[in-house]
Design a protein around this motif. Structure first.
Motif, PDB file in Angstrom:
ATOM      1  N   LYS A 106       0.818  -1.215   0.000  1.00 29.39           N
ATOM      2  CA  LYS A 106       0.000   0.000   0.000  1.00 29.39           C
ATOM      3  C   LYS A 106       0.854   1.268   0.000  1.00 29.39           C
ATOM      4  N   LEU A 107       2.114   1.145   0.422  1.00 25.01           N
ATOM      5  CA  LEU A 107       2.998   2.307   0.419  1.00 25.01           C
ATOM      6  C   LEU A 107       3.496   2.650  -0.981  1.00 25.01           C
ATOM      7  N   GLN A 108       3.420   1.693  -1.887  1.00 27.18           N
ATOM      8  CA  GLN A 108       3.961   1.877  -3.231  1.00 27.18           C
ATOM      9  C   GLN A 108       3.299   3.051  -3.948  1.00 27.18           C
ATOM     10  N   GLY A 109       4.131   3.878  -4.604  1.00 25.42           N
ATOM     11  CA  GLY A 109       3.581   4.926  -5.447  1.00 25.42           C
ATOM     12  C   GLY A 109       4.075   6.306  -5.076  1.00 25.42           C
ATOM     13  N   LYS A 110       3.419   7.309  -5.654  1.00 23.91           N
ATOM     14  CA  LYS A 110       3.766   8.713  -5.427  1.00 23.91           C
ATOM     15  C   LYS A 110       2.676   9.355  -4.592  1.00 23.91           C
ATOM     16  N   TRP A 111       3.084   9.991  -3.511  1.00 23.88           N
ATOM     17  CA  TRP A 111       2.162  10.574  -2.557  1.00 23.88           C
ATOM     18  C   TRP A 111       2.396  12.081  -2.486  1.00 23.88           C
ATOM     19  N   PRO A 137      15.000  32.047   1.639  1.00 22.37           N
ATOM     20  CA  PRO A 137      14.326  33.017   0.776  1.00 22.37           C
ATOM     21  C   PRO A 137      13.483  32.421  -0.345  1.00 22.37           C
ATOM     22  N   LEU A 138      13.289  31.112  -0.401  1.00 22.89           N
ATOM     23  CA  LEU A 138      12.552  30.511  -1.504  1.00 22.89           C
ATOM     24  C   LEU A 138      11.090  30.283  -1.138  1.00 22.89           C
ATOM     25  N   THR A 139      10.245  30.243  -2.168  1.00 26.46           N
ATOM     26  CA  THR A 139       8.837  29.893  -1.995  1.00 26.46           C
ATOM     27  C   THR A 139       8.682  28.393  -2.195  1.00 26.46           C
ATOM     28  N   LEU A 140       7.978  27.764  -1.297  1.00 23.49           N
ATOM     29  CA  LEU A 140       7.795  26.321  -1.360  1.00 23.49           C
ATOM     30  C   LEU A 140       6.712  25.951  -2.348  1.00 23.49           C
ATOM     31  N   GLY A 141       7.029  25.019  -3.246  1.00 24.71           N
ATOM     32  CA  GLY A 141       6.058  24.506  -4.197  1.00 24.71           C
ATOM     33  C   GLY A 141       5.528  23.154  -3.756  1.00 24.71           C
ATOM     34  N   PRO A 142       5.088  22.316  -4.691  1.00 23.57           N
ATOM     35  CA  PRO A 142       4.553  20.997  -4.341  1.00 23.57           C
ATOM     36  C   PRO A 142       5.588  20.141  -3.620  1.00 23.57           C
ATOM     37  N   VAL A 143       5.097  19.292  -2.728  1.00 23.33           N
ATOM     38  CA  VAL A 143       5.935  18.377  -1.959  1.00 23.33           C
ATOM     39  C   VAL A 143       5.383  16.965  -2.142  1.00 23.33           C
ATOM     40  N   TYR A 144       6.252  16.045  -2.502  1.00 22.03           N
ATOM     41  CA  TYR A 144       5.834  14.671  -2.770  1.00 22.03           C
ATOM     42  C   TYR A 144       6.744  13.683  -2.034  1.00 22.03           C
ATOM     43  N   GLN A 145       6.234  12.472  -1.906  1.00 24.42           N
ATOM     44  CA  GLN A 145       7.065  11.321  -1.560  1.00 24.42           C
ATOM     45  C   GLN A 145       6.843  10.254  -2.619  1.00 24.42           C
ATOM     46  N   ARG A 146       7.948   9.674  -3.075  1.00 24.32           N
ATOM     47  CA  ARG A 146       7.889   8.592  -4.061  1.00 24.32           C
ATOM     48  C   ARG A 146       8.516   7.365  -3.418  1.00 24.32           C
ATOM     49  N   ARG A 152      13.216  -0.628  -2.243  1.00 24.60           N
ATOM     50  CA  ARG A 152      13.331   0.034  -0.937  1.00 24.60           C
ATOM     51  C   ARG A 152      13.899   1.446  -1.086  1.00 24.60           C
ATOM     52  N   GLU A 153      13.406   2.148  -2.096  1.00 30.26           N
ATOM     53  CA  GLU A 153      13.802   3.549  -2.305  1.00 30.26           C
ATOM     54  C   GLU A 153      12.689   4.469  -1.816  1.00 30.26           C
ATOM     55  N   PHE A 154      13.117   5.574  -1.220  1.00 27.28           N
ATOM     56  CA  PHE A 154      12.167   6.509  -0.605  1.00 27.28           C
ATOM     57  C   PHE A 154      12.661   7.917  -0.912  1.00 27.28           C
ATOM     58  N   ASP A 155      12.002   8.586  -1.825  1.00 25.90           N
ATOM     59  CA  ASP A 155      12.440   9.918  -2.260  1.00 25.90           C
ATOM     60  C   ASP A 155      11.475  10.987  -1.756  1.00 25.90           C
ATOM     61  N   GLY A 244       7.701  14.476  16.472  1.00 25.89           N
ATOM     62  CA  GLY A 244       6.362  14.879  16.846  1.00 25.89           C
ATOM     63  C   GLY A 244       5.542  15.440  15.708  1.00 25.89           C
ATOM     64  N   GLU A 245       6.024  15.286  14.455  1.00 29.84           N
ATOM     65  CA  GLU A 245       5.314  15.869  13.316  1.00 29.84           C
ATOM     66  C   GLU A 245       4.180  14.965  12.843  1.00 29.84           C
ATOM     67  N   LEU A 246       3.083  15.585  12.514  1.00 29.25           N
ATOM     68  CA  LEU A 246       1.957  14.929  11.863  1.00 29.25           C
ATOM     69  C   LEU A 246       1.976  15.291  10.395  1.00 29.25           C
ATOM     70  N   ARG A 247       1.863  14.281   9.526  1.00 33.80           N
ATOM     71  CA  ARG A 247       1.804  14.564   8.093  1.00 33.80           C
ATOM     72  C   ARG A 247       0.704  13.725   7.447  1.00 33.80           C
ATOM     73  N   VAL A 248       0.022  14.355   6.498  1.00 37.56           N
ATOM     74  CA  VAL A 248      -1.101  13.718   5.802  1.00 37.56           C
ATOM     75  C   VAL A 248      -0.797  13.726   4.317  1.00 37.56           C
ATOM     76  N   PHE A 249      -0.980  12.572   3.665  1.00 39.78           N
ATOM     77  CA  PHE A 249      -0.675  12.417   2.249  1.00 39.78           C
ATOM     78  C   PHE A 249      -1.874  11.802   1.525  1.00 39.78           C
ATOM     79  N   VAL A 250      -2.015  12.141   0.250  1.00 43.58           N
ATOM     80  CA  VAL A 250      -2.936  11.444  -0.640  1.00 43.58           C
ATOM     81  C   VAL A 250      -2.142  10.891  -1.810  1.00 43.58           C
ATOM     82  N   LYS A 251      -2.551   9.722  -2.275  1.00 39.82           N
ATOM     83  CA  LYS A 251      -1.823   9.086  -3.379  1.00 39.82           C
ATOM     84  C   LYS A 251      -2.261   9.666  -4.705  1.00 39.82           C
ATOM     85  N   LEU A 252      -1.289   9.895  -5.580  1.00 35.93           N
ATOM     86  CA  LEU A 252      -1.590  10.416  -6.908  1.00 35.93           C
ATOM     87  C   LEU A 252      -1.902   9.279  -7.880  1.00 35.93           C
TER      88      LEU A 252
END
Length: 252
Positions: A106-111, A137-146, A152-155, A244-252
């Motif tokens: 279920k972890l497989q894919g781009k989130w 000084p940069l503006t943050l754009g989209p953030v993903y996990q692949r 066993r690669e995690f980008d 202590g971070e909470l993160r929420v992802f949706v799969k693309l």
């Protein structure tokens, strides 16, 4: 979640209060994208599976509505952070117990990241001390996990935009923080940093990518780590990091 959770240590970027109005317009666009992304994923889920129960769907929709308009947490107040945490806990409590050797596929894919409590912390270290976001000084754009469960690669993939004087176009880049991951047991994931690749976008797209064997200083505190997958189904994931971070992802 910090299995190399760079994403789990991303900052709060709302120090430019004078640009709040224009930023909120983009926030509404991001929120719509989050809801559309979830709706498409939920529609594709088997209605007979536990993960697609009416209760789970309602709780996921509720969580997305709580974080909508917060631009992934960048504009979250203390009350917003608490509300997102409570909505996440309701969904976590309704989900099945996670065992990653069993549920690994279920972890497989781009989130895509839709919310991170680390953005509300004001620094790149989440709840740990780290460099202040306001210094970057940069503006943050989209953030993903692949995630590739076979290799066993995690980008962690993050896009940035640097402002330029008018009428020059902004300078855009994509940073890929490559990791490998291990499964210590249960629902835990440990990520180990490998390298950072920088690729230009837009007017910089013709430049060759640059590989950095050593993480840049401003990201080094988040190079590797451990996180727990607290909710997981075919299209939705919640993680809680060792900071202590909470993160929420949706799969693309």
């Amino acid at each position: 979640m910090t299995t190399v959770a760079f994403i789990h240590s991303l900052p709060r970027w709302h120090h430019h209060r004078s640009h709040l109005s224009s930023r909120r317009k983009s926030n509404k666009h991001t929120a719509r994208e989050n809801l559309i992304c979830f709706s498409a994923a939920a529609a594709a889920t088997d209605v007979n599976s536990p993960s697609s129960s009416l209760e789970a769907k309602a709780l996921k929709a509720d969580l997305l509505s709580v974080v909508a308009g917060l631009d992934r947490g960048i504009f979250a107040s203390d009350d917003d952070v608490e509300a997102a945490d409570l909505a996440s806990k309701r969904l976590e409590d309704a989900g099945d117990k996670i065992d990653l050797p069993r549920d690994l596929d279920k972890l497989q894919g781009k989130w895509r990241l839709v919310y991170s409590s680390a953005f509300a912390s004001g620094n790149l270290g989440g709840s740990r001390p780290g460099p202040r976001a306001a210094r970057f000084p940069l503006t943050l754009g989209p953030v993903y996990q692949r995630i590739d469960v076979l290799s066993r690669e995690f980008d962690n993939i993050v896009e940035f935009r640097a402002p330029t004087p008018w009428p020059l176009p902004p300078l855009e880049t994509r940073a890929t923080l490559a990791h490998t991951f291990e499964l210590p047991g249960g629902a835990s994931v440990k990520i180990i940093f490998d390298k950072t690749s920088i690729k230009g976008l837009g007017v910089l797209s013709e430049l060759p990518p640059l590989d950095l064997p050593r993480l840049p200083d401003f990201l080094r505190s988040s190079s590797s780590g451990l996180f727990t997958v607290s909710y997981l189904d075919d299209d939705f994931r919640i993680t809680r990091g060792d900071r202590g971070e909470l993160r929420v992802f949706v799969k693309l």
